[in-house]
Structures are given as C-alpha cells and as structure tokens.
Design a protein around this motif. Structure first.
Motif, PDB file in Angstrom:
ATOM      1  N   ARG A   3     -14.050   2.667  -7.328  1.00  0.00           N
ATOM      2  CA  ARG A   3     -13.011   3.645  -7.030  1.00  0.00           C
ATOM      3  C   ARG A   3     -13.684   4.878  -6.455  1.00  0.00           C
ATOM      4  NH1 ARG A   3     -10.366   4.266 -12.619  1.00  0.00           N
ATOM      5  NH2 ARG A   3     -12.347   3.425 -13.279  1.00  0.00           N
ATOM      6  N   ILE A   4     -13.282   5.264  -5.280  1.00  0.00           N
ATOM      7  CA  ILE A   4     -13.856   6.434  -4.628  1.00  0.00           C
ATOM      8  C   ILE A   4     -12.829   7.549  -4.546  1.00  0.00           C
ATOM      9  CG2 ILE A   4     -14.850   7.311  -2.462  1.00  0.00           C
ATOM     10  CD1 ILE A   4     -16.028   4.470  -2.087  1.00  0.00           C
ATOM     11  N   ASN A   5     -11.583   7.167  -4.242  1.00  0.00           N
ATOM     12  CA  ASN A   5     -10.561   8.204  -4.149  1.00  0.00           C
ATOM     13  C   ASN A   5      -9.506   8.029  -5.234  1.00  0.00           C
ATOM     14  OD1 ASN A   5      -7.925   7.007  -3.168  1.00  0.00           O
ATOM     15  ND2 ASN A   5      -9.257   6.261  -1.531  1.00  0.00           N
ATOM     16  N   TRP A  35      -5.923   2.767   1.596  1.00  0.00           N
ATOM     17  CA  TRP A  35      -6.592   3.933   0.998  1.00  0.00           C
ATOM     18  C   TRP A  35      -6.292   3.991  -0.490  1.00  0.00           C
ATOM     19  CZ3 TRP A  35      -4.357   7.999   4.900  1.00  0.00           C
ATOM     20  CH2 TRP A  35      -4.991   7.882   6.141  1.00  0.00           C
ATOM     21  N   CYS A  36      -5.024   3.762  -0.841  1.00  0.00           N
ATOM     22  CA  CYS A  36      -4.595   3.867  -2.243  1.00  0.00           C
ATOM     23  C   CYS A  36      -5.264   2.825  -3.132  1.00  0.00           C
ATOM     24  CB  CYS A  36      -3.072   3.752  -2.343  1.00  0.00           C
ATOM     25  SG  CYS A  36      -2.198   5.220  -1.751  1.00  0.00           S
ATOM     26  N   ASN A  38      -8.261   1.702  -2.521  1.00  0.00           N
ATOM     27  CA  ASN A  38      -9.702   1.885  -2.301  1.00  0.00           C
ATOM     28  C   ASN A  38     -10.333   0.734  -1.533  1.00  0.00           C
ATOM     29  OD1 ASN A  38     -11.092   4.429  -3.574  1.00  0.00           O
ATOM     30  ND2 ASN A  38      -9.421   3.880  -4.936  1.00  0.00           N
ATOM     31  N   GLN A  41     -11.635   3.750   3.005  1.00  0.00           N
ATOM     32  CA  GLN A  41     -11.556   5.177   2.699  1.00  0.00           C
ATOM     33  C   GLN A  41     -11.148   5.961   3.937  1.00  0.00           C
ATOM     34  OE1 GLN A  41     -11.821   6.193  -0.422  1.00  0.00           O
ATOM     35  NE2 GLN A  41     -12.214   4.060  -0.954  1.00  0.00           N
ATOM     36  N   SER A  43     -11.255   9.177   6.441  1.00  0.00           N
ATOM     37  CA  SER A  43     -12.344  10.067   6.847  1.00  0.00           C
ATOM     38  C   SER A  43     -12.231  11.386   6.079  1.00  0.00           C
ATOM     39  CB  SER A  43     -12.258  10.346   8.351  1.00  0.00           C
ATOM     40  OG  SER A  43     -11.110  11.131   8.637  1.00  0.00           O
ATOM     41  N   LEU A  47      -8.955  13.225   4.695  1.00  0.00           N
ATOM     42  CA  LEU A  47      -8.818  13.675   3.309  1.00  0.00           C
ATOM     43  C   LEU A  47      -8.385  15.130   3.240  1.00  0.00           C
ATOM     44  CD1 LEU A  47     -11.789  12.155   1.265  1.00  0.00           C
ATOM     45  CD2 LEU A  47      -9.349  11.843   0.857  1.00  0.00           C
ATOM     46  N   LEU A  62     -10.842  12.989  -4.906  1.00  0.00           N
ATOM     47  CA  LEU A  62     -12.073  12.214  -5.056  1.00  0.00           C
ATOM     48  C   LEU A  62     -12.382  11.953  -6.517  1.00  0.00           C
ATOM     49  CD1 LEU A  62     -14.222  14.124  -2.440  1.00  0.00           C
ATOM     50  CD2 LEU A  62     -13.138  11.896  -2.155  1.00  0.00           C
TER      51      LEU A  62
END
Length: 76
Positions: A3-5, A35-36, A38, A41, A43, A47, A62
C-alpha cells in the motif's frame, strides 16, 4: 501488494467515490479505481491535484513507511 497511497481511505472518510473524483479530475474511472487499489500510482503532480480537490494535505494521501507496509492482513 504494498500500500503506497491512502486514496480509497480518504475518499471514504469524506463520503466521496472514485467516480466523483474521476469526474472532478477529468480522468477515467478505471484509472482512479487502479489508484484506489494501489495497482498503479498517480504522479506526484496528480497527487497534488487530488489533495487540492479533496482539500487535504498531500501527506494524508500517502501511507507512512512505518504503518502501511506492515503485513497486518488489512486490505483496503
């Protein structure tokens, strides 16, 4: 998958949907969905636009390197 975002979480906290965000950004719903989850991602520039659209600090989008990458079994 790491998980990044936290986009899905922030949207839920605000009672907004990926469809709403896609429309607000002029993006395809499938892009926002990826994006949701993950899968990919956005850019850094995107973001920033997302943060401005949601009226949050970009840091809220993040995951913390100490929290989100732990294998805690939680799926978002």
């Amino acid at each position: 998958m790491k998980r990044i975002n936290r986009l899905k979480i922030v949207l839920a906290e605000q009672g907004k949907t990926g469809k709403w965000l896609a429309h607000a950004l002029g993006k395809n719903e499938s892009t926002v969905s990826r994006w949701c989850t993950n899968e990919v991602q956005p850019s850094v520039e995107t973001l920033l636009t997302i943060a401005e659209t949601l009226k949050v600090d970009i840091k809220e989008l993040l995951c913390s390197t100490q929290m989100c990458n732990q294998d805690d079994g939680i799926q978002i």
